[in-house]
Design a protein around this motif. Sequence first.
Motif, PDB file in Angstrom:
ATOM      1  N   GLN A 106       0.797  -1.230   0.000  1.00 17.55           N
ATOM      2  CA  GLN A 106       0.000   0.000   0.000  1.00 17.55           C
ATOM      3  C   GLN A 106       0.827   1.275   0.000  1.00 17.55           C
ATOM      4  N   GLY A 140      -6.540   6.134   2.357  1.00 18.52           N
ATOM      5  CA  GLY A 140      -6.252   4.713   2.416  1.00 18.52           C
ATOM      6  C   GLY A 140      -7.178   3.974   3.356  1.00 18.52           C
ATOM      7  N   HIS A 151      -4.953  -0.582   1.600  1.00 16.04           N
ATOM      8  CA  HIS A 151      -4.889  -0.046   0.239  1.00 16.04           C
ATOM      9  C   HIS A 151      -4.815   1.469   0.259  1.00 16.04           C
ATOM     10  N   SER A 152      -4.362   2.037  -0.870  1.00 18.38           N
ATOM     11  CA  SER A 152      -4.192   3.482  -1.004  1.00 18.38           C
ATOM     12  C   SER A 152      -4.840   3.964  -2.288  1.00 18.38           C
ATOM     13  N   GLY A 197      -2.015  -1.530  -3.395  1.00 22.88           N
ATOM     14  CA  GLY A 197      -2.179  -2.216  -2.123  1.00 22.88           C
ATOM     15  C   GLY A 197      -3.108  -3.408  -2.186  1.00 22.88           C
ATOM     16  N   ASP A 224      -3.404  -8.026  -5.631  1.00 22.27           N
ATOM     17  CA  ASP A 224      -2.769  -6.891  -4.963  1.00 22.27           C
ATOM     18  C   ASP A 224      -1.776  -6.217  -5.893  1.00 22.27           C
TER      19      ASP A 224
END
Length: 403
Positions: free
Chosen positions: A21, A51, A55-56, A69, A83
């Motif tokens: 991420q 985020g 995740h971002s 991410g 991912d």
Amino acid sequence: METKSLLEFCLHAWGANSYGQLGQGHEEDQSVPRLSDTAALPHRTVRAVGGGGGHSVVVTENREVFVCGQNNKGQLGLGHTADLSTLQLCPGLKQRVTNVACGWDFTLLLTDCGKLLACGSNAFGQLGVGQTVTHSADLLVIESLKEPVVSVAAGLRHSLAVTDAGCVYQWGTGLFSHAKRALSPHPVPSHLSSKMPALVPGLDQKTSHIVTAGSTHCVCLTADGDLFLWGSNKHSQLTTTEPFLSSPTLLKRSLLGGEKVKNVWSGWTHIVAQTESGRVFTWGRGNYGQLGRPTSTSSNPERPSAEGGKQEVYLPADVKALCGATQIACGSEHNLAILGGCLLSWGWNEHGMCGDGSETDVFEPQLISGLRPLVIGCGAGHSMAVCAATTGSRQNSAPTPLQ
């Protein structure tokens, strides 16, 4: 989030990185800010960063969306569940995106025409598209929101939105179990149990402006500068002795120095509010340093705890070191702020998200030197700062305690 303009930028990220991420091409935690790989978005300015659990999301000034991410539930909106450890353009977006809100494993995107797009897990109805969808790797329009949306928030497993008419909607059942225990034998109100956007009662005489969300609580800021709070009060984040508030309840302005509120943010269990004079107040859970101030005072009231004893209620208090902050961002239990063009951090630091090279919690705002941030954002356990690109941009930055 306030829009910032720059010709060139660099994205620094740090903290938890189990799913890539941080966008740096690997999956190792970073305890100091390091440059992310921005090869996918050259010469683009950044409007917002945010985020979730792993995740971002980066929103650019020309309304494009880049993601990286964890993607096990499709929260990156890429049409697959693999991912990514570097930023990738979210393809097929026919609408221009202006802002983002990330829950634990889902994403909400706000478009320039006031539509909401959603992707990721829908196990608790947090996408607002009904219960037949368990998760979606494709972006779905929340069709039942007919009015344009002006503010959106994502909790752990619930969502909030404000329309341009000032109405607040809530969906996702993340608060249901807490409400059921607290309200039994009375039924749980529909806005706490709906998998479709439901109008939140009790705000019909107010024009709502901004919403934000904790893991199991909700916050609404009205155009009059008042805060309304509801949901779980396990960590005194609602400033009451009640364990749960099912409907929006006004926060006494006297607790904020008698001032109107101009902005508000929320971590999972704490709240940060800035008043019209620029003062910053924090309250809620403080054991990781997320309040940025000492929490134990003889003036704090007590309420019964779930374990049968007494629990101190941490009322709002002024964090003088943050007065005049121009941006603030909250992760799950850590925070970032921009003050005087400098970057500050404090709170939970288990994965290095405070950027000081350690994993020791930070109890007062500290300066992260070497960075001149323009836009900041947090995931649950990671941090991001968009900075003006300079020759020889520093890869590492050691923090300095504020004097």
